[in-house]
Design an enzyme around this catalytic site. Structure first.
Site, PDB file in Angstrom:
ATOM      1  N   ILE A  51       0.856  -1.183   0.000  1.00 48.25           N
ATOM      2  CA  ILE A  51       0.000   0.000   0.000  1.00 48.25           C
ATOM      3  C   ILE A  51       0.891   1.231   0.000  1.00 48.25           C
ATOM      4  CG2 ILE A  51      -1.891   1.232   1.118  1.00 48.25           C
ATOM      5  CD1 ILE A  51      -2.503  -1.333   2.693  1.00 48.25           C
ATOM      6  N   THR A  52       0.816   2.039  -1.047  1.00 43.54           N
ATOM      7  CA  THR A  52       1.573   3.286  -1.043  1.00 43.54           C
ATOM      8  C   THR A  52       0.802   4.332  -0.234  1.00 43.54           C
ATOM      9  OG1 THR A  52       0.555   4.123  -3.090  1.00 43.54           O
ATOM     10  CG2 THR A  52       2.541   2.762  -3.315  1.00 43.54           C
ATOM     11  N   GLY A  53       1.545   5.192   0.451  1.00 40.50           N
ATOM     12  CA  GLY A  53       0.915   6.216   1.267  1.00 40.50           C
ATOM     13  C   GLY A  53       0.121   5.639   2.423  1.00 40.50           C
ATOM     14  N   ALA A  54       0.658   4.593   3.050  1.00 40.48           N
ATOM     15  CA  ALA A  54      -0.078   3.888   4.108  1.00 40.48           C
ATOM     16  C   ALA A  54       0.141   4.487   5.489  1.00 40.48           C
ATOM     17  CB  ALA A  54       0.326   2.413   4.122  1.00 40.48           C
ATOM     18  N   ASN A  55       0.813   5.621   5.566  1.00 41.81           N
ATOM     19  CA  ASN A  55       1.113   6.221   6.867  1.00 41.81           C
ATOM     20  C   ASN A  55      -0.003   7.108   7.399  1.00 41.81           C
ATOM     21  OD1 ASN A  55       1.987   7.804   4.560  1.00 41.81           O
ATOM     22  ND2 ASN A  55       2.692   9.321   6.044  1.00 41.81           N
ATOM     23  N   SER A  56      -1.003   7.420   6.562  1.00 43.02           N
ATOM     24  CA  SER A  56      -2.081   8.289   7.019  1.00 43.02           C
ATOM     25  C   SER A  56      -3.308   8.114   6.135  1.00 43.02           C
ATOM     26  CB  SER A  56      -1.637   9.762   6.993  1.00 43.02           C
ATOM     27  OG  SER A  56      -1.339  10.165   5.659  1.00 43.02           O
ATOM     28  N   GLY A  57      -4.421   8.696   6.574  1.00 45.29           N
ATOM     29  CA  GLY A  57      -5.623   8.756   5.757  1.00 45.29           C
ATOM     30  C   GLY A  57      -6.171   7.413   5.323  1.00 45.29           C
ATOM     31  N   TYR A 213      -4.772  18.075 -10.577  1.00 44.53           N
ATOM     32  CA  TYR A 213      -5.284  16.917  -9.835  1.00 44.53           C
ATOM     33  C   TYR A 213      -6.306  16.159 -10.673  1.00 44.53           C
ATOM     34  CZ  TYR A 213      -7.521  14.191  -6.127  1.00 44.53           C
ATOM     35  OH  TYR A 213      -8.030  13.168  -5.372  1.00 44.53           O
TER      36      TYR A 213
END
Length: 334
Positions: A51-57, A213
């Site tokens: 999972i990329t960006g799994a440190n938040s949200g 975006y």
């Protein structure tokens, strides 16, 4: 008495505030009912998920749920400090110690290659690859060291390259899955790969930052459908999704003073846990084992705009993207 029937200005303000609060509450309840519900208790023991960006949200909540199911989760993050905090929190809550954190700056082609090289050297198979990391850069448009527009590099080019570099590991899975977190804001963009400024808009859209975006999400969906076609005959599927409008750190780049007016609206946004449901559904559910190339909202397939489904342009975008991310003949091909 005022023309609206109020005896004093204070009563008028109180009534307006109450009315706004009621409207916002109704919107919040509607969003809860329509966000999709996945209640399966299906386990993921023996499965390895990136999972990329799994440190938040949303990424963190996705990691939390899959950890509860027993999956081995590789949390691919840029900020290692917050990644470590998220890892410790999830392990303490779930009792699952099979959570690894690995560094990757998805906007950097060199970082993506270094991460993929380590994964290929250490992992025999990848069962699920979730492209979750993303940015909405706002008015601080910038260019990466690779000469790529930063929002496009993070949301699209990095995932494009990483998918190629890890595809052989996904093909070794009994049923590999690629999940791409996109957005319904793709509807406000369009893409003509014949114009290089359209797919690497360094200056072209500098005055319209939200369009960067939207454009990246448009490209993600085109990529998903072209990827699904190229994976036919394999055991790997690729699907994308709109998680809803979520209250996450992605909104931190909303500039002042717009950010002040934005706060009441933000109260209506879905929580990261609600936003993660469709990502989890596409990663876990047996109902989607044979589904590929689709766009999901609320754990259901939704129809896409015709513009994003243009097959010839999807192919052209793929070929142009291969050049921009500098794929070589020695890299895995899809």
């Amino acid at each position: 008495m005022s023309p609206l029937g109020f005896n004093d200005p204070l009563s008028a303000v109180a009534s307006v505030v109450t009315g706004v609060a009621i409207v916002l509450s109704l919107i919040k309840y509607y969003l809860y009912l329509t966000c999709g519900h996945f209640t399966s208790s299906r386990k993921m023991e023996g499965k390895t998920v990136i999972i990329t960006g799994a440190n938040s949200g949303i990424g963190k909540e996705t990691a939390r749920d899959l950890a509860k199911r027993g999956a081995r989760v590789i949390m691919a993050c840029r900020n290692m400090e917050t990644a470590k905090q998220a890892q410790e929190e999830i392990m303490a809550e779930t009792g699952n110690t099979k959570l690894l954190i690995k560094h990757v700056d998805i906007s950097s082609l060199a970082s993506v290659r270094a991460f993929a090289k380590e994964i290929v050297a250490t992992e025999p198979v990848i069962d699920v690859l979730i492209h979750n990391a993303g940015v909405a850069q706002g008015f601080n448009n910038k260019v990466t060291s690779d000469g790529l527009e930063f929002t496009m590099a993070t949301n699209y080019y990095g995932p494009f390259l990483l998918t190629h570099l890890l595809i052989d590991l996904l093909k070794r899975s009994d049923q590999g899955r690629i999940v791409i977190v996109s957005s319904k804001l793709y509807q406000f963009a369009s893409l003509n790969p014949a114009n290089i400024n359209s797919i690497n808009p360094i200056n072209y859209f500098s005055l319209f930052p939200i369009h960067l975006y939207n454009l990246s999400k448009f490209a993600e969906i085109m990529f998903t459908q072209e990827l699904a076609r190229r994976l036919r005959g394999t055991k790997v599927t690729a699907n994308c999704l709109h998680p809803g409008v979520i209250d996450t750190g992605i909104w931190r780049n909303v500039p002042f003073p717009i950010s002040i007016l934005f706060k009441p609206i933000q109260m209506c946004f879905r929580t990261p846990e609600e936003g993660a449901r469709t990502s989890i559904y596409l990663s876990v559910s047996p109902d989607v084992e044979q589904i590929s190339g689709q766009y999901f909202r609320g754990c259901r397939v939704h129809q896409l705009n015709r513009r994003v489904q243009h097959v010839a342009r999807q192919h052209d975008l793929w070929e142009a993207s291969k050049k921009l991310v500098k794929l070589t003949a020695d890299d895995p091909q899809i």
